[in-house]
Design an enzyme around this catalytic site. Sequence first.
Site, PDB file in Angstrom:
ATOM      1  N   HIS A  26       0.853  -1.190   0.000  1.00  0.00           N
ATOM      2  CA  HIS A  26       0.000   0.000   0.000  1.00  0.00           C
ATOM      3  C   HIS A  26       0.888   1.238   0.000  1.00  0.00           C
ATOM      4  CE1 HIS A  26      -3.534   2.354   0.332  1.00  0.00           C
ATOM      5  NE2 HIS A  26      -3.218   2.860   1.501  1.00  0.00           N
ATOM      6  N   HIS A  38      -3.284   9.124   0.863  1.00  0.00           N
ATOM      7  CA  HIS A  38      -3.222   7.902   0.062  1.00  0.00           C
ATOM      8  C   HIS A  38      -4.580   7.614  -0.559  1.00  0.00           C
ATOM      9  CE1 HIS A  38      -4.704   5.364   3.639  1.00  0.00           C
ATOM     10  NE2 HIS A  38      -4.487   6.562   4.137  1.00  0.00           N
ATOM     11  N   CYS A 148      -3.336   2.539  -5.529  1.00  0.00           N
ATOM     12  CA  CYS A 148      -2.601   3.438  -4.637  1.00  0.00           C
ATOM     13  C   CYS A 148      -1.194   3.748  -5.142  1.00  0.00           C
ATOM     14  CB  CYS A 148      -2.545   2.850  -3.230  1.00  0.00           C
ATOM     15  SG  CYS A 148      -1.786   1.204  -3.136  1.00  0.00           S
TER      16      CYS A 148
END
Length: 221
Positions: A26, A38, A148
Amino acid sequence: MEIISREDLKAGDHIYSWRKAKIYSHHGIYIGNEKVIHYTGGVVKKTGTRTLLDNFTSHSVMNQKTCPKCGDQLKIDGVISSCLDCFLAGRKMYLFQYNVSPSVFIGQRRPGTCTTAPSDPCDEVIYRAKFLLLHNGFGAYHALENNCEDFAKYCKTSLLVGKNDVHGRGGQATSLSVVGFVSHVFMPKVSKAVHLAADIGVREDAEKVSVEDLVARSKEA
């Protein structure tokens, strides 16, 4: 992969942490003061808009406990701001590398850890991240085509590739695709070539897009 400590973090850094036994990672942009911007798909399945892979990746992105600083962010879609603890969710933190040589890129053990593209100045990176946070303007989340890693790399470079690209934009998306998985398992040398060819630093269809234009496009879509 380069582990980075909190003491060495700088505003504008692209950071990431591994999830699900290092199957995927991530990514986000650190903006200072223990805050990370994010991009997430959330954990609530939306009929007709989510794939199994989207749900698989989204469920382990965020801290599963309600944070007194951030509140309950598990059900939030899109561009969000979290404290560093929630972003990391107890995992180690790594620094994504920019402007690496093709040989260094190919030599990485895992995709989605670096790019040959150079980073823009930190103030521009932070501006893009905050603008996208304000307008939630990075489009619909998709684990392979709009994720992401794509968000963080866009903030760092303002580079985008065509929406019709079936292999996605990011290194880990290429790895998770059928082509990437098969080549990684059966043809490692081919796999490295596939990852390099998909990198935004070498792609001929990568173009600079201002964050204002990107948000306008997302609203028109």
